[in-house]
Design an enzyme around this catalytic site. Structure first.
Site, PDB file in Angstrom:
ATOM      1  CB  SER A 240      -0.876   0.050   1.119  1.00 29.47           C
ATOM      2  OG  SER A 240      -2.106  -0.768   1.128  1.00 29.47           O
ATOM      3  CG  ASP A 241       3.586   4.253   1.468  1.00 29.33           C
ATOM      4  OD1 ASP A 241       3.144   4.930   0.511  1.00 29.33           O
ATOM      5  OD2 ASP A 241       3.990   4.663   2.644  1.00 29.33           O
ATOM      6  CG  LEU A 242       5.018  -0.977  -3.308  1.00 31.97           C
ATOM      7  CD1 LEU A 242       4.693  -2.026  -4.238  1.00 31.97           C
ATOM      8  CD2 LEU A 242       6.505  -1.335  -2.608  1.00 31.97           C
TER       9      LEU A 242
END
Length: 384
Positions: A240-242
Protein backbone atom coordinates in the site's frame (compact mmCIF):
# COMPACT_ATOMS: atom_id res chain seq x y z
CA UNK A 1 27.08 8.95 0.06
CA UNK A 2 24.72 9.28 2.98
CA UNK A 3 21.72 9.10 0.67
CA UNK A 4 22.60 5.47 0.05
CA UNK A 5 22.16 4.83 3.75
CA UNK A 6 18.73 6.35 4.08
CA UNK A 7 16.53 3.43 4.91
CA UNK A 8 13.11 4.63 5.82
CA UNK A 9 11.12 7.73 5.11
CA UNK A 10 7.84 6.86 6.60
CA UNK A 11 4.81 8.03 4.80
CA UNK A 12 2.25 6.93 7.38
CA UNK A 13 0.89 10.48 7.74
CA UNK A 14 -2.63 9.55 8.86
CA UNK A 15 -3.17 6.59 11.16
CA UNK A 16 -6.34 7.55 13.00
CA UNK A 17 -10.02 7.06 12.50
CA UNK A 18 -11.10 9.92 10.26
CA UNK A 19 -13.50 11.30 12.88
CA UNK A 20 -11.03 11.22 15.76
CA UNK A 21 -8.51 13.15 13.68
CA UNK A 22 -10.73 16.19 14.01
CA UNK A 23 -10.91 15.75 17.77
CA UNK A 24 -7.16 15.50 18.35
CA UNK A 25 -5.32 18.66 19.29
CA UNK A 26 -2.11 19.63 17.55
CA UNK A 27 -0.18 19.02 20.75
CA UNK A 28 -1.52 15.46 21.13
CA UNK A 29 -0.35 14.68 17.59
CA UNK A 30 3.17 15.81 18.43
CA UNK A 31 3.24 13.63 21.54
CA UNK A 32 3.04 10.51 19.37
CA UNK A 33 6.56 10.81 18.02
CA UNK A 34 9.44 9.43 20.12
CA UNK A 35 12.28 11.76 20.98
CA UNK A 36 15.15 9.50 21.96
CA UNK A 37 18.56 11.16 22.08
CA UNK A 38 21.65 9.62 20.52
CA UNK A 39 23.00 8.78 23.97
CA UNK A 40 19.76 6.94 24.75
CA UNK A 41 20.01 5.08 21.44
CA UNK A 42 23.55 4.04 22.28
CA UNK A 43 22.30 2.73 25.63
CA UNK A 44 19.49 0.80 23.89
CA UNK A 45 21.92 -0.77 21.44
CA UNK A 46 24.22 -1.91 24.21
CA UNK A 47 21.50 -3.13 26.57
CA UNK A 48 19.18 -4.80 24.06
CA UNK A 49 21.62 -6.06 21.43
CA UNK A 50 25.12 -5.94 23.01
CA UNK A 51 26.28 -3.77 20.13
CA UNK A 52 28.43 -0.65 20.44
CA UNK A 53 27.64 2.07 17.87
CA UNK A 54 30.67 3.49 16.06
CA UNK A 55 28.52 5.73 13.86
CA UNK A 56 24.97 6.90 14.41
CA UNK A 57 22.67 9.49 12.86
CA UNK A 58 18.96 10.19 12.50
CA UNK A 59 16.98 9.16 9.43
CA UNK A 60 13.88 11.03 8.25
CA UNK A 61 10.55 9.97 9.69
CA UNK A 62 7.26 11.67 10.45
CA UNK A 63 5.57 9.67 13.20
CA UNK A 64 8.40 7.31 14.20
CA UNK A 65 12.09 7.77 14.92
CA UNK A 66 14.77 5.99 12.89
CA UNK A 67 18.53 5.85 13.38
CA UNK A 68 21.26 4.52 11.13
CA UNK A 69 23.71 2.60 13.31
CA UNK A 70 27.11 1.14 12.40
CA UNK A 71 28.43 -1.18 15.12
CA UNK A 72 32.04 -1.52 16.28
CA UNK A 73 31.48 -5.27 16.24
CA UNK A 74 30.62 -5.04 12.54
CA UNK A 75 27.38 -4.60 10.64
CA UNK A 76 25.03 -1.75 9.70
CA UNK A 77 21.53 -1.45 11.11
CA UNK A 78 18.44 0.72 11.40
CA UNK A 79 17.04 1.19 14.89
CA UNK A 80 13.32 1.86 14.45
CA UNK A 81 11.37 3.36 17.36
CA UNK A 82 7.62 3.29 16.70
CA UNK A 83 5.36 6.14 17.82
CA UNK A 84 3.46 5.71 21.08
CA UNK A 85 0.05 5.21 19.46
CA UNK A 86 1.11 2.41 17.11
CA UNK A 87 3.21 0.92 19.90
CA UNK A 88 -0.07 0.10 21.65
CA UNK A 89 -0.79 -2.38 18.86
CA UNK A 90 2.19 -4.77 18.92
CA UNK A 91 0.23 -7.52 17.15
CA UNK A 92 -0.17 -5.38 14.03
CA UNK A 93 3.52 -4.51 14.03
CA UNK A 94 4.35 -8.18 14.53
CA UNK A 95 2.34 -9.05 11.39
CA UNK A 96 4.20 -6.36 9.42
CA UNK A 97 7.55 -7.64 10.72
CA UNK A 98 6.61 -11.21 9.82
CA UNK A 99 5.63 -10.14 6.29
CA UNK A 100 9.05 -8.54 5.81
CA UNK A 101 10.82 -11.70 6.97
CA UNK A 102 8.53 -13.91 4.88
CA UNK A 103 9.39 -11.98 1.71
CA UNK A 104 13.09 -11.83 2.61
CA UNK A 105 13.28 -15.59 3.07
CA UNK A 106 11.87 -16.06 -0.45
CA UNK A 107 14.49 -13.72 -1.90
CA UNK A 108 12.94 -10.24 -1.89
CA UNK A 109 15.09 -7.31 -0.70
CA UNK A 110 13.17 -6.46 2.46
CA UNK A 111 14.47 -5.63 5.90
CA UNK A 112 14.30 -8.14 8.73
CA UNK A 113 14.24 -7.63 12.49
CA UNK A 114 17.11 -8.86 14.65
CA UNK A 115 16.34 -10.41 18.05
CA UNK A 116 17.32 -8.81 21.33
CA UNK A 117 19.65 -10.69 23.66
CA UNK A 118 16.50 -12.16 25.23
CA UNK A 119 15.34 -13.45 21.84
CA UNK A 120 12.51 -10.96 21.21
CA UNK A 121 12.02 -9.10 17.90
CA UNK A 122 10.53 -6.09 19.72
CA UNK A 123 11.20 -4.37 23.01
CA UNK A 124 8.76 -2.00 24.73
CA UNK A 125 10.74 0.95 26.11
CA UNK A 126 9.58 3.88 28.26
CA UNK A 127 10.57 7.52 27.94
CA UNK A 128 9.38 10.70 29.63
CA UNK A 129 10.37 13.86 27.77
CA UNK A 130 8.15 16.23 29.70
CA UNK A 131 4.62 15.01 28.95
CA UNK A 132 4.43 11.91 31.09
CA UNK A 133 5.84 8.44 30.53
CA UNK A 134 5.26 7.05 27.04
CA UNK A 135 5.92 3.52 25.77
CA UNK A 136 7.57 2.82 22.42
CA UNK A 137 8.24 -0.40 20.52
CA UNK A 138 11.86 -0.73 19.43
CA UNK A 139 13.11 -2.93 16.60
CA UNK A 140 16.58 -3.35 15.13
CA UNK A 141 16.28 -3.82 11.36
CA UNK A 142 18.83 -4.86 8.79
CA UNK A 143 20.30 -2.08 6.66
CA UNK A 144 19.65 -2.12 2.91
CA UNK A 145 21.94 -0.30 0.52
CA UNK A 146 20.66 1.63 -2.43
CA UNK A 147 19.35 4.97 -3.63
CA UNK A 148 15.74 6.05 -3.36
CA UNK A 149 13.87 6.08 -6.67
CA UNK A 150 13.30 9.82 -6.29
CA UNK A 151 17.06 10.35 -6.70
CA UNK A 152 17.50 8.55 -10.05
CA UNK A 153 16.19 8.79 -13.60
CA UNK A 154 13.10 6.58 -13.82
CA UNK A 155 13.18 4.58 -17.05
CA UNK A 156 10.42 2.54 -18.67
CA UNK A 157 12.33 -0.62 -17.72
CA UNK A 158 12.41 0.39 -14.05
CA UNK A 159 8.67 1.13 -14.20
CA UNK A 160 8.06 -2.31 -15.70
CA UNK A 161 10.15 -3.99 -13.00
CA UNK A 162 8.33 -2.03 -10.30
CA UNK A 163 4.94 -3.19 -11.58
CA UNK A 164 6.16 -6.76 -11.86
CA UNK A 165 7.64 -6.72 -8.37
CA UNK A 166 4.44 -5.29 -6.86
CA UNK A 167 2.30 -8.01 -8.44
CA UNK A 168 4.70 -10.77 -7.42
CA UNK A 169 4.90 -9.49 -3.86
CA UNK A 170 1.13 -9.31 -3.35
CA UNK A 171 0.74 -12.77 -4.90
CA UNK A 172 3.34 -14.26 -2.58
CA UNK A 173 1.85 -12.55 0.48
CA UNK A 174 -1.30 -14.62 -0.12
CA UNK A 175 0.64 -17.47 1.50
CA UNK A 176 1.56 -15.50 4.63
CA UNK A 177 0.35 -17.17 7.82
CA UNK A 178 0.13 -15.37 11.15
CA UNK A 179 -2.18 -15.70 14.17
CA UNK A 180 -3.01 -11.98 13.97
CA UNK A 181 -3.43 -11.67 10.21
CA UNK A 182 -6.92 -10.28 10.81
CA UNK A 183 -5.29 -7.13 12.23
CA UNK A 184 -4.67 -6.08 8.63
CA UNK A 185 -8.41 -5.50 8.13
CA UNK A 186 -8.05 -1.80 8.87
CA UNK A 187 -11.57 -0.63 8.07
CA UNK A 188 -11.16 2.98 9.22
CA UNK A 189 -7.65 3.48 7.83
CA UNK A 190 -8.01 6.73 5.90
CA UNK A 191 -5.25 5.84 3.38
CA UNK A 192 -7.02 2.61 2.38
CA UNK A 193 -8.37 2.99 -1.16
CA UNK A 194 -11.77 1.77 0.01
CA UNK A 195 -11.88 4.84 2.27
CA UNK A 196 -12.32 7.35 -0.57
CA UNK A 197 -15.84 8.33 0.61
CA UNK A 198 -14.24 9.49 3.89
CA UNK A 199 -12.55 12.32 1.99
CA UNK A 200 -15.88 14.14 2.14
CA UNK A 201 -15.01 15.04 5.74
CA UNK A 202 -11.95 16.96 4.53
CA UNK A 203 -13.30 18.53 1.34
CA UNK A 204 -13.69 21.97 2.93
CA UNK A 205 -9.89 22.22 3.06
CA UNK A 206 -10.01 22.89 -0.67
CA UNK A 207 -12.48 25.79 -0.47
CA UNK A 208 -11.53 28.25 -3.20
CA UNK A 209 -9.31 25.73 -4.97
CA UNK A 210 -10.47 24.64 -8.46
CA UNK A 211 -9.38 21.11 -7.53
CA UNK A 212 -12.24 20.86 -5.03
CA UNK A 213 -14.69 20.27 -7.88
CA UNK A 214 -12.41 17.59 -9.33
CA UNK A 215 -12.07 15.81 -5.99
CA UNK A 216 -15.85 15.86 -5.48
CA UNK A 217 -16.34 14.41 -8.96
CA UNK A 218 -13.79 11.65 -8.34
CA UNK A 219 -15.49 10.73 -5.06
CA UNK A 220 -18.78 10.55 -6.96
CA UNK A 221 -17.22 8.33 -9.65
CA UNK A 222 -15.77 6.08 -6.96
CA UNK A 223 -19.20 5.71 -5.35
CA UNK A 224 -20.99 5.04 -8.63
CA UNK A 225 -18.45 3.09 -10.71
CA UNK A 226 -16.04 1.42 -8.25
CA UNK A 227 -18.16 0.42 -5.26
CA UNK A 228 -20.62 -1.61 -7.40
CA UNK A 229 -17.66 -3.61 -8.75
CA UNK A 230 -15.85 -4.22 -5.46
CA UNK A 231 -17.04 -7.83 -5.28
CA UNK A 232 -15.23 -8.54 -8.58
CA UNK A 233 -11.86 -7.28 -7.30
CA UNK A 234 -9.50 -10.08 -6.29
CA UNK A 235 -8.53 -9.78 -2.64
CA UNK A 236 -5.00 -9.87 -1.25
CA UNK A 237 -2.63 -8.23 1.22
CA UNK A 238 -1.27 -4.87 0.05
CA UNK A 239 1.99 -3.14 0.89
CA UNK A 240 0.00 0.00 0.00
CA UNK A 241 2.90 2.45 -0.04
CA UNK A 242 5.32 1.57 -2.85
CA UNK A 243 6.36 5.17 -3.34
CA UNK A 244 9.46 6.99 -4.52
CA UNK A 245 11.02 6.87 -1.05
CA UNK A 246 10.19 3.26 -0.16
CA UNK A 247 11.90 1.65 -3.17
CA UNK A 248 15.70 1.52 -3.28
CA UNK A 249 17.65 0.86 -6.46
CA UNK A 250 21.23 0.14 -7.50
CA UNK A 251 22.91 0.45 -10.92
CA UNK A 252 22.75 -2.61 -13.18
CA UNK A 253 24.94 -3.77 -16.06
CA UNK A 254 22.86 -2.01 -18.74
CA UNK A 255 23.26 1.54 -17.39
CA UNK A 256 19.87 1.32 -15.72
CA UNK A 257 18.79 0.38 -12.22
CA UNK A 258 17.55 -2.71 -10.44
CA UNK A 259 15.39 -2.76 -7.32
CA UNK A 260 17.55 -3.38 -4.25
CA UNK A 261 15.21 -2.56 -1.40
CA UNK A 262 11.51 -2.49 -0.43
CA UNK A 263 10.88 -0.43 2.69
CA UNK A 264 8.17 0.63 5.11
CA UNK A 265 5.35 -1.87 5.62
CA UNK A 266 3.48 0.34 8.11
CA UNK A 267 0.53 0.92 5.71
CA UNK A 268 0.14 -2.79 4.98
CA UNK A 269 -3.51 -3.87 4.93
CA UNK A 270 -6.04 -6.30 3.53
CA UNK A 271 -7.06 -4.94 0.16
CA UNK A 272 -7.24 -5.87 -3.50
CA UNK A 273 -4.65 -6.50 -6.20
CA UNK A 274 -5.98 -3.62 -8.27
CA UNK A 275 -5.47 -1.25 -5.31
CA UNK A 276 -1.75 -2.02 -5.23
CA UNK A 277 -1.45 -1.43 -8.96
CA UNK A 278 -3.30 1.91 -8.78
CA UNK A 279 -1.22 3.10 -5.83
CA UNK A 280 2.03 2.10 -7.54
CA UNK A 281 1.10 3.85 -10.79
CA UNK A 282 0.19 7.03 -8.92
CA UNK A 283 3.44 7.02 -6.92
CA UNK A 284 5.63 6.41 -9.95
CA UNK A 285 3.88 9.24 -11.81
CA UNK A 286 5.31 11.68 -9.28
CA UNK A 287 8.85 10.83 -10.40
CA UNK A 288 8.48 10.89 -14.18
CA UNK A 289 8.87 13.72 -16.70
CA UNK A 290 5.91 12.33 -18.67
CA UNK A 291 3.54 11.02 -15.96
CA UNK A 292 0.73 9.99 -18.31
CA UNK A 293 3.00 7.37 -19.93
CA UNK A 294 3.90 5.80 -16.58
CA UNK A 295 0.72 3.74 -16.16
CA UNK A 296 1.29 1.65 -19.28
CA UNK A 297 4.81 0.58 -18.31
CA UNK A 298 3.83 -0.30 -14.72
CA UNK A 299 0.75 -2.10 -16.05
CA UNK A 300 2.88 -4.15 -18.47
CA UNK A 301 5.05 -5.37 -15.62
CA UNK A 302 2.03 -6.09 -13.44
CA UNK A 303 0.17 -8.06 -16.12
CA UNK A 304 3.26 -10.17 -16.85
CA UNK A 305 2.42 -11.71 -13.47
CA UNK A 306 -1.29 -11.10 -12.99
CA UNK A 307 -3.51 -9.97 -15.91
CA UNK A 308 -6.42 -7.77 -14.88
CA UNK A 309 -10.01 -8.92 -15.18
CA UNK A 310 -12.56 -6.64 -16.87
CA UNK A 311 -13.97 -4.94 -13.75
CA UNK A 312 -10.42 -4.20 -12.58
CA UNK A 313 -9.52 -2.71 -15.97
CA UNK A 314 -12.70 -0.64 -15.97
CA UNK A 315 -11.86 0.88 -12.58
CA UNK A 316 -8.10 1.45 -12.88
CA UNK A 317 -8.38 5.05 -14.10
CA UNK A 318 -10.76 6.08 -11.29
CA UNK A 319 -8.65 4.30 -8.68
CA UNK A 320 -5.49 6.15 -9.75
CA UNK A 321 -7.45 9.42 -9.62
CA UNK A 322 -8.74 8.42 -6.19
CA UNK A 323 -5.25 7.88 -4.84
CA UNK A 324 -4.20 11.28 -6.20
CA UNK A 325 -7.19 12.81 -4.39
CA UNK A 326 -6.09 11.16 -1.14
CA UNK A 327 -2.63 12.64 -1.56
CA UNK A 328 -3.89 16.14 -2.36
CA UNK A 329 -6.51 16.30 0.39
CA UNK A 330 -4.87 14.42 3.26
CA UNK A 331 -1.40 15.88 2.89
CA UNK A 332 -2.99 19.32 2.67
CA UNK A 333 -4.66 18.51 5.99
CA UNK A 334 -1.38 17.41 7.53
CA UNK A 335 0.37 20.62 6.42
CA UNK A 336 -2.32 22.64 8.22
CA UNK A 337 -2.06 20.47 11.34
CA UNK A 338 1.74 20.32 11.38
CA UNK A 339 3.14 23.36 9.53
CA UNK A 340 6.63 22.70 10.88
CA UNK A 341 6.72 19.59 8.66
CA UNK A 342 5.55 21.41 5.52
CA UNK A 343 8.82 20.80 3.64
CA UNK A 344 8.61 17.07 4.36
CA UNK A 345 5.01 16.86 3.18
CA UNK A 346 5.61 18.93 0.05
CA UNK A 347 8.46 16.61 -0.92
CA UNK A 348 6.15 13.63 -0.48
CA UNK A 349 3.32 15.03 -2.58
CA UNK A 350 5.46 16.68 -5.28
CA UNK A 351 3.23 17.57 -8.26
CA UNK A 352 0.21 15.45 -7.34
CA UNK A 353 -2.25 18.33 -7.87
CA UNK A 354 -0.92 19.01 -11.36
CA UNK A 355 -1.10 15.33 -12.33
CA UNK A 356 -4.62 15.02 -10.92
CA UNK A 357 -5.76 17.98 -13.04
CA UNK A 358 -4.04 16.61 -16.14
CA UNK A 359 -5.52 13.12 -15.80
CA UNK A 360 -8.97 14.52 -15.15
CA UNK A 361 -8.87 16.88 -18.14
CA UNK A 362 -7.67 14.15 -20.51
CA UNK A 363 -10.49 11.84 -19.43
CA UNK A 364 -10.73 8.10 -18.98
CA UNK A 365 -10.91 7.08 -22.66
CA UNK A 366 -7.77 9.00 -23.63
CA UNK A 367 -5.72 7.93 -20.59
CA UNK A 368 -6.82 4.28 -20.74
CA UNK A 369 -5.95 4.14 -24.45
CA UNK A 370 -2.41 5.32 -23.68
CA UNK A 371 -2.01 2.93 -20.76
CA UNK A 372 -3.35 -0.20 -22.41
CA UNK A 373 -1.67 0.42 -25.78
CA UNK A 374 1.66 1.07 -24.05
CA UNK A 375 1.31 -2.11 -22.02
CA UNK A 376 0.41 -4.14 -25.11
CA UNK A 377 3.46 -2.76 -26.90
CA UNK A 378 5.91 -4.49 -24.60
CA UNK A 379 7.57 -7.39 -26.44
CA UNK A 380 9.18 -10.40 -24.84
CA UNK A 381 12.57 -8.94 -25.76
CA UNK A 382 11.70 -5.68 -24.02
CA UNK A 383 10.85 -7.53 -20.82
CA UNK A 384 14.36 -8.89 -20.32
Amino acid sequence: MQINKIISLNCCFVKHNFVSKFLCSNMSEKLLQPKFSQSQVIELMKRLYRLTPSEIYSLPSYEDQNFYVAASEGGEYVLKITNSKDSKNPNLIDVQTSAMSFLHDIGYPTQTALPTISGQLMSLEELDYGYGCQKYLVRLLTHLTGTMVCKVSVTSQLLYETGKMAAEMDTILQKLEHPYLSMLRRDNFIWHLSSIPMLEAYINLLDGDPLQKVVKSVIHQFNTSVIPKLSYFRKCLNHSDLNQMNILVQPNESDGHRISGILDFCDMNSGCFIYELAITIMNMMLEHHNPIQVGGHVLAGWESVLPLNKPEKDCLYVLVLSRLCQSVVLINYEIIQNPENKEYFMFARKNDAQILSQLWELGSKHVEKIWFQTAAGWTEEDKH
